[in-house]
Design an enzyme around this catalytic site. Structure first.
Site, PDB file in Angstrom:
ATOM      1  CD  GLU A 165      -3.018  -1.156   2.207  1.00 51.27           C
ATOM      2  OE1 GLU A 165      -2.747  -0.601   3.292  1.00 51.27           O
ATOM      3  OE2 GLU A 165      -4.108  -1.715   1.998  1.00 51.27           O
TER       4      GLU A 165
ATOM      5  CD  GLU B  56      -3.633  -6.248   2.395  1.00 49.35           C
ATOM      6  OE1 GLU B  56      -4.484  -5.612   3.047  1.00 49.35           O
ATOM      7  OE2 GLU B  56      -2.411  -6.054   2.470  1.00 49.35           O
TER       8      GLU B  56
END
Ligand code: BGP
Length: 510
Positions: free
Chosen positions: A217, A407
């Site tokens: 991320e 994810e």
């Protein structure tokens, strides 16, 4: 209607700092994850004066980073809000509890855990390497052999079951020493430290690991400078410099892979929460363009297209921020475009031209305006399966490169019944709807998606709150938020369900 390709990578994802534990064993150094508390239980809590009311309810479970300024001990919010003090050194206190220190004991139980994943039929397993196991302070001349050996064994265990490891090089942790000495990636020197680490692990594991992700991320630096990049400061100049240096580091890793290890592929990993316009009012639509530029597009634009986009250069100029660009950098960015884009998807968000008074709800990439059409999890994260199809289309249209869903999942409380069963129909329902959305994007929209790794396939420590009671897994871990429990593993109902999904290559979702 066409089906999913037979080599689709079904799997699950974890991160070293959230599950391994063994934080100080076999030569591991202290990492930035080791100074983070457990929200709700922490002794040193984070009070932020002047925080607007609509945010306050989301703060109650947020974990902190403990720090000292020499004389006093304190904590500041770790995730989703850069609220670092002007002076302070992140530190471990003896009278505080740090859940990542034990994680879910994956360091010692990985063989049992991987056997369970294999029982579900996993084709791949996304995990991360703890940088501080390999270079404890980030600056050693020699890598820590015990750390290297551990991951050798881990990857061998995966291959024993025919599971392809997908490895995140830096998932929300780095040697704490690099944060304290250099403010992490705010300093160019840390790019060199990262590259030494990357050279070491590429060299050692290139025959065992085909898929690599450079930073987890990468865009979360906007709100979590310390967790993401070791920046213990709110200074926007340092935060912009850190993300720029991460671009350079990522590009260098891609270039190294292409030059020396042509069998491996390197992707970026972006936390997505694309903003829908709140209404069809043109101002709201324009606001969604701006919000997406800022959080969901700047980072993959650089990493997937190889240059700094005009909208960002204008924004930086207006703010008087100059990026630390060195000669040759722009060529590096161009040459270091990633092979694929991985992303996390938990929810979409909303953008509105005037939103001060709107009700807020939480999510991994921030606190968002509540979308009245969506339900939400117990932790306030909104549930939007169609948004996943939207997201897949959005990025595929923009980059036309393979996508990997690194994810996705539902954090929920589970109950371990007396007979050792765990009934989690809510998780099955969530995943079923999201897998259907992926199938639709592939078979009806033609998007190239090559894998899906739902988050926290084994219960683990929550990144934003430090709780284990926020569970995502197919495998239940018997432990509570304070670290009590046997840590024994149990199969949830979703375990058997996901096994069927994988066996049928996504055909049987019931
Ligand atoms: C993502 C992180 C993960 C993970 C997940 C769930 O943002 O990459 O590390 O933890 O969110 O978040 P949480 O653990 O806060 O529920």
């Amino acid at each position: 209607m066409s089906k999913l390709s037979s080599d689709f990578l079904w799997g699950g994802a974890i991160a070293a700092n959230q599950c391994e534990g063994a934080w100080d064993q076999d030569g591991k150094g202290v990492s930035t994850a080791d100074v983070q508390t457990c929200g709700g239980l922490a002794k040193y809590t984070c009070e932020i004066p002047g925080i607007p009311d609509q945010y306050r309810s989301y703060m109650k479970n947020m974990r902190g980073v403990t720090y000292t300024d020499g004389s006093t001990k304190s904590a500041c919010i770790a995730f989703k809000m850069n609220t670092y003090p002007d002076h302070g050194i992140p530190s471990i206190f003896e009278d505080e509890y740090y859940p990542n220190h034990n994680g879910v004991d994956f360091y010692h139980r990985y063989k049992e855990d991987i056997a369970l994943l294999a029982e579900m039929g996993f084709k791949c397993f996304r995990l991360s390497i703890a940088w501080s196991r390999i270079y404890p302070t980030g600056e050693e001349a020699l890598a820590n052999e015990a750390g290297l050996k551990y991951y050798d064994d881990l990857f061998d265990t995966c291959h024993h079951y025919g599971i392809e490891p997908v490895v995140t090089i830096s998932h929300y942790e780095m040697p704490l020493a690099l944060s304290i000495k250099y403010n992490g990636f705010a300093s160019r020197h840390v790019v060199d430290c990262y590259m030494r680490y990357v050279e070491t692990i590429f060299d050692r594991y290139h025959a065992k690991v085909k898929y690599w992700l450079t930073f987890n991320e990468i865009n979360s630096v906007v709100h979590s400078g310390f967790v993401n990049a070791g920046v213990f400061s709110n200074d926007p100049k340092l935060i912009e410099a850190a993300s720029y240096h991460q671009f350079i580091a990522s590009a260098k890793a891609v270039i190294l892979a292409h030059e020396k290890y042509p069998n491996i592929q390197v992707g970026c990993m972006v936390g997505t929460s694309l903003a829908y316009p709140y209404s069809c009012k043109p101002e709201d639509c324009m606001e969604s363009v701006k919000a997406n530029h800022k959080r969901d597009l700047y980072y993959p634009d650089v990493l997937m297209r190889g240059y700094l986009p005009e909208y960002k250069l204008i924004e930086l100029k207006q703010k008087g921020i100059e990026l630390p660009i060195l000669d040759g950098d722009l060529q590096l960015l161009q040459a270091g475009v990633c092979d694929f884009m991985a992303f996390s998807y938990y929810q979409t968000s909303l953008a509105m031209a005037k939103d001060e008074a709107m009700e807020r709800t939480s999510g991994n990439m921030g606190t968002f305006i509540r979308n009245p059409y969506l339900s939400k999890s117990e932790w306030g994260w909104q549930i939007d399966p169609l948004g996943l199809r939207y997201t897949l289309n959005f990025y595929y249209d923009r980059y036309h490169k393979p996508l990997f869903i690194a994810e996705n999942g539902l954090g929920a409380k589970d109950t371990l019944e007396r007979d050792g069963t765990i009934h989690d129909p809510y998780r099955i329902e969530y995943l079923k709807a999201h897998i259907q959305a992926i199938k639709d994007a592939i078979t009806m929209d033609g998007v190239n998606v090559f894998g899906y790794t739902p988050w926290g396939c084994i219960d683990l420590i929550s990144c934003s709150t430090g709780q284990i009671s926020k569970r995502y897994g197919f495998v239940y871990v018997d432990a509570d938020d304070a670290g009590n429990g046997s840590y024994d593993r149990y199969r949830k109902d979703s375990f058997y369900w996901y096994k069927k999904v994988i066996q049928s290559n996504g055909e049987d979702l019931d």
